[in-house]
Write an enzyme that holds these catalytic residues in place. Structure first.
Site, short mmCIF file in Angstrom:
data_model
loop_
_atom_site.label_atom_id
_atom_site.label_comp_id
_atom_site.label_asym_id
_atom_site.label_seq_id
_atom_site.Cartn_x
_atom_site.Cartn_y
_atom_site.Cartn_z
N THR A 237 -2.12 5.75 1.36
CA THR A 237 -3.21 4.76 1.08
C THR A 237 -3.22 3.85 2.66
O THR A 237 -1.98 3.56 3.53
CB THR A 237 -3.59 3.43 0.00
OG1 THR A 237 -3.55 4.02 -0.64
CG2 THR A 237 -4.28 2.34 0.24
N LEU B 135 0.90 -0.94 0.19
CA LEU B 135 0.34 0.04 0.01
C LEU B 135 1.01 1.03 0.45
O LEU B 135 1.96 1.16 0.45
CB LEU B 135 -0.97 -0.11 1.17
CG LEU B 135 -1.76 -1.38 1.35
CD1 LEU B 135 -2.38 -0.96 3.04
CD2 LEU B 135 -3.16 -0.78 0.21
N ASP B 136 0.45 2.36 -1.04
CA ASP B 136 1.54 3.42 -1.06
C ASP B 136 1.15 4.40 0.15
O ASP B 136 -0.17 4.38 1.30
CB ASP B 136 1.30 4.43 -1.86
CG ASP B 136 -0.04 4.87 -2.64
OD1 ASP B 136 -0.53 5.42 -0.85
OD2 ASP B 136 -0.97 4.90 -3.18
N ILE B 137 1.96 5.06 0.90
CA ILE B 137 2.35 5.84 2.11
C ILE B 137 1.16 6.88 2.05
O ILE B 137 0.44 6.64 3.05
CB ILE B 137 3.62 6.93 2.06
CG1 ILE B 137 3.66 7.70 3.16
CG2 ILE B 137 3.15 8.22 0.83
CD1 ILE B 137 4.98 8.09 3.92
#
Length: 273
Positions: free
Chosen positions: A121, A117-119
């Protein structure tokens, strides 16, 4: 006199560097270097790189000894509620907090993330101790979908949703949502909530799909990975390990068969070497 047929079990075999690394005796690179230098022995004989271990083999290295045994080891699976601001990596060159900082420590094993998961999300992240299971869960051929709750800003028409379901050409190929459902009441202005599902985990795929339609995602939360749902009672930054019943359901739903047994090493007392 008739012949008697006896039942037998085929014991597992595995390359020595893989077994020793998995059991926490060193990295594969360290073990391979020691083998090349003749520092590791099996049954008092020099080891060849790639040589396979069998149950009962005795290993000596650094004046220590181990015996190879067979053990049924199921993958452990952990669910984690990722907050904003954490990155999905073990170490970050910018010094940002990582998801691994909050996980429980393991002896002789390590947690492997299933997807990322990106920062910006939040939501469900799964971790496992088994690399084979992690690869299985992430491989496109497994057809495991991920569900996200997203709040978007912009005009969303029926034609917009139809295009997102049919497929959109992105810079790394065609992508699509496998399902889109409106969620919750509309907020002020042009903000709307949707639940969307995707079959792959490409980098920022959900955001890029909406952006291809001139719609901006301003909140994004993963709420499901395959058959694993983010529990309502699991607060951000907290984790919970799946119990045996949950693991059985997960393996069945994802068509995964854990290894019946794997090789482990136990420390030998000096008198038995």
């Amino acid at each position: 006199m008739s012949k008697r047929t006896e039942d037998f079990t085929v014991e597992p075999t595995e390359r020595i560097q893989k077994t020793l690394a998995r059991c926490g005796l060193g990295s594969r690179r360290q073990i391979e270097a020691a083998i090349k230098l003749g520092q590791i022995q099996i049954n008092r004989q020099a080891v060849q790189l790639g040589q396979k271990l069998q149950v009962g083999d005795k290993i000596t290295w650094k004046n220590r000894g181990w015996v190879v045994e067979s053990e049924a080891v199921q993958p452990r699976v952990l669910m984690y509620h990722k907050p904003l601001g954490q990155v999905t990596t073990r170490k970050d060159e910018k010094g940002r907090p990582t998801v691994f900082d909050a996980l429980p420590s393991l002896k002789g094993q390590k947690w492997l993330n299933i997807g990322r998961l990106d920062i910006n999300t939040t939501g469900l992240l799964l971790f496992t101790t088994d690399g084979d299971f992690a690869n299985h869960m992430m491989h496109p051929s497994a057809n495991i979908d991920r569900e996200y709750a997203c709040r978007v800003f912009g005009e969303v028409t029926e034609e917009t949703l139809e295009r997102l379901l049919a497929g959109v050409e992105l810079e790394d190929g065609v992508a699509r949502f496998s399902d889109i459902q409106p969620a919750g009441d509309e907020e002020r202005g042009a903000n709307k909530w949707f639940h969307v599902a995707i079959m792959e985990g490409k980098n920022r795929e959900v955001r890029r799909l909406w952006e291809s339609q001139n719609v901006q995602v301003n909140r994004l939360k993963r709420v499901r990975y395959g058959g694993v749902f983010l529990p309502k009672g699991l607060r951000q930054g907290k984790h919970r390990e799946l119990n045996q019943k949950e693991l059985d359901i997960l393996f069945k739903d994802t068509h995964y068969e854990p290894q019946a047994a794997t090789l482990v090493v136990r420390t030998l007392k000096k008198g038995r070497r």
